[in-house]
Motif scaffolding. Structure first.
Motif, short mmCIF file in Angstrom:
data_model
loop_
_atom_site.label_atom_id
_atom_site.label_comp_id
_atom_site.label_asym_id
_atom_site.label_seq_id
_atom_site.Cartn_x
_atom_site.Cartn_y
_atom_site.Cartn_z
N PRO A 176 1.08 -1.44 -0.24
CA PRO A 176 0.31 -0.23 0.08
C PRO A 176 1.10 1.24 -0.45
O PRO A 176 -0.02 1.98 -0.66
CB PRO A 176 -0.93 -0.50 0.98
CG PRO A 176 -0.97 -1.48 1.97
CD PRO A 176 -0.12 -1.87 0.76
N ALA A 190 -3.48 5.20 3.17
CA ALA A 190 -5.15 4.59 3.92
C ALA A 190 -5.94 5.64 2.81
O ALA A 190 -7.39 5.48 3.05
CB ALA A 190 -5.24 4.56 5.48
N HIS A 192 -8.64 6.42 -0.08
CA HIS A 192 -10.04 6.61 -0.36
C HIS A 192 -9.49 6.24 -2.10
O HIS A 192 -9.84 4.56 -1.69
CB HIS A 192 -10.88 7.34 -0.54
CG HIS A 192 -11.74 5.77 -1.25
ND1 HIS A 192 -12.52 5.13 -0.95
CD2 HIS A 192 -12.55 6.63 -2.61
CE1 HIS A 192 -14.03 5.36 -1.34
NE2 HIS A 192 -13.30 5.45 -2.62
N LYS A 195 -6.94 2.90 -0.72
CA LYS A 195 -7.44 1.59 -0.59
C LYS A 195 -8.47 0.55 -1.29
O LYS A 195 -8.73 -0.38 -1.33
CB LYS A 195 -8.49 1.91 1.36
CG LYS A 195 -8.35 0.57 1.63
CD LYS A 195 -9.47 1.74 3.16
CE LYS A 195 -10.12 0.73 3.90
NZ LYS A 195 -10.33 0.96 5.21
N LEU A 199 -7.66 -3.45 -2.10
CA LEU A 199 -8.82 -4.20 -1.51
C LEU A 199 -9.32 -4.74 -2.99
O LEU A 199 -9.76 -5.84 -2.83
CB LEU A 199 -9.90 -3.51 -0.29
CG LEU A 199 -9.97 -3.25 0.37
CD1 LEU A 199 -10.82 -2.30 1.15
CD2 LEU A 199 -9.19 -3.98 1.54
N VAL A 216 -0.76 -3.66 6.12
CA VAL A 216 -1.39 -3.00 7.46
C VAL A 216 -1.26 -2.18 8.81
O VAL A 216 -1.46 -4.18 9.05
CB VAL A 216 -2.70 -2.69 6.76
CG1 VAL A 216 -2.86 -2.16 5.07
CG2 VAL A 216 -3.15 -4.09 6.85
N ASP A 218 -3.06 -0.56 10.89
CA ASP A 218 -4.24 -0.20 11.15
C ASP A 218 -5.27 -1.19 11.90
O ASP A 218 -6.15 -1.76 10.68
CB ASP A 218 -5.00 1.26 10.74
CG ASP A 218 -6.21 1.86 11.04
OD1 ASP A 218 -6.74 2.35 12.09
OD2 ASP A 218 -7.46 1.48 10.61
N TYR A 221 -8.10 -1.18 8.81
CA TYR A 221 -8.29 -1.43 7.61
C TYR A 221 -7.34 -2.82 7.86
O TYR A 221 -7.90 -3.61 6.68
CB TYR A 221 -6.36 -0.59 7.16
CG TYR A 221 -6.61 0.00 5.49
CD1 TYR A 221 -7.02 -1.07 4.87
CD2 TYR A 221 -5.35 0.86 5.70
CE1 TYR A 221 -6.42 -0.84 3.62
CE2 TYR A 221 -5.26 1.07 4.19
CZ TYR A 221 -5.34 -0.23 3.23
OH TYR A 221 -5.01 0.43 1.89
N ASP A 224 -10.66 -4.91 6.83
CA ASP A 224 -11.51 -4.83 5.70
C ASP A 224 -10.37 -5.69 4.68
O ASP A 224 -10.73 -6.17 4.22
CB ASP A 224 -10.98 -3.45 5.04
CG ASP A 224 -11.79 -2.33 5.85
OD1 ASP A 224 -12.93 -2.79 6.29
OD2 ASP A 224 -11.64 -0.94 5.93
N CYS A 225 -8.90 -5.54 5.03
CA CYS A 225 -8.29 -6.35 3.72
C CYS A 225 -8.55 -8.42 4.07
O CYS A 225 -8.12 -8.85 3.00
CB CYS A 225 -6.89 -5.69 4.45
SG CYS A 225 -6.21 -4.36 3.78
#
Length: 260
Positions: A176, A190, A192, A195, A199, A216, A218, A221, A224-225
């Motif tokens: 990232p 991070a 938008h 990200k 993803l 990552v 966070d 995050y 989400d991953c």
């Protein structure tokens, strides 16, 4: 007797979600401490940490007896460096800045003995063969190598589907931070747009049947991953964990100093 079984490769192939931590301290004592923490894998960083071939070998040796699998990230895809890292006993490697299927195919060949590749034969000198104590090392080593390529640029993301089609690539790791920089969002991993790309890439990797990796830190995050399909999931970095803990402790005691 064959080459040691690569349990990390097998677990990733089964789709298990495995969590790991980056090792950037470049020190075997710190690596051994990390190996008691219970992570599925620990990545010894040869790209951004001050490691050389000897310090990497020392860290492999102390991590090896632990339940955590060792992964080595090389500084680049140079075949000579790959050969050295494999000879000192790494079975899972991460190669940064991969941007094409052609590059990925050459990396596969660099990790394999002939006829599948061109890895140099020096196993009698190598820690990987237990210094020739594994008689079948040369004929069994190829199948235990796990190659994860790191895609972290706009060009790499554009070539992702082609890279995923390369036989011998076990997984694709999305970076990232470098991707953010290449997208014009330096220091905003991070963001938008970044990200969304990360993803979406993770979903495509898992749909292709490969291990999907990302680093990552966070918690949101990370979740989400994981939901997007990441199963080679880096969740921390020893350097920042140590630095953060030291600074918090220093700040805590500083507030308790008596006034004069």
């Amino acid at each position: 007797m064959p080459a040691p079984h690569n349990h990390l490769k097998s677990r990733l192939a089964k789709g298990e979600v495995l969590h790991g931590c980056w090792l950037g301290m470049a020190d075997p004592y710190m690596a051994q401490i990390a190996a008691t923490a219970g992570f599925d894998w620990l990545l010894i960083d040869g790209e951004h940490a001050p490691n050389d071939i000897r310090s990497i070998m020392a860290q492999l040796a102390v991590v090896e007896p632990s339940p955590s699998a060792a992964v080595v990230r090389l500084p680049d895809g140079d075949a000579a460096k790959i050969k050295q890292v494999l000879d000192i006993g790494a079975q899972t490697i991460l190669v940064p800045m991969v941007e094409s299927a052609e590059q990925a195919r050459e990396l596969v060949r660099a990790t394999r003995y002939a006829p599948q590749g061109f890895r140099g034969v020096g196993s009698a000198l190598a820690r990987a063969s237990r210094f020739a104590a594994i008689p079948d090392y040369l004929t069994t080593a190829n199948e235990q190598i796990c190659l994860i390529v790191q895609v972290e640029t706009v060009a790499g993301m554009a070539a992702l589907d082609d890279i995923l089609g390369v036989e011998g690539v076990d997984g694709v790791f999305i970076g990232p931070s470098d991707l953010a920089a290449d997208m014009g969002h330096l220091g905003q991993a991070a963001h938008h747009a970044v990200k969304t790309a990360v993803l979406g890439g993770l979903r495509r990797i898992r749909e292709a049947g490969k291990a999907a990796g990302v680093l990552v830190t966070d918690p949101a995050y990370i979740d989400d991953c994981r939901t997007a399909g990441a199963n080679f999931l880096g969740v921390g970095i020893d350097v920042t964990i140590f630095a953060g803990a030291m600074r918090r402790l220093a700040a805590e005691v500083a507030t308790k100093k008596p006034t004069i």
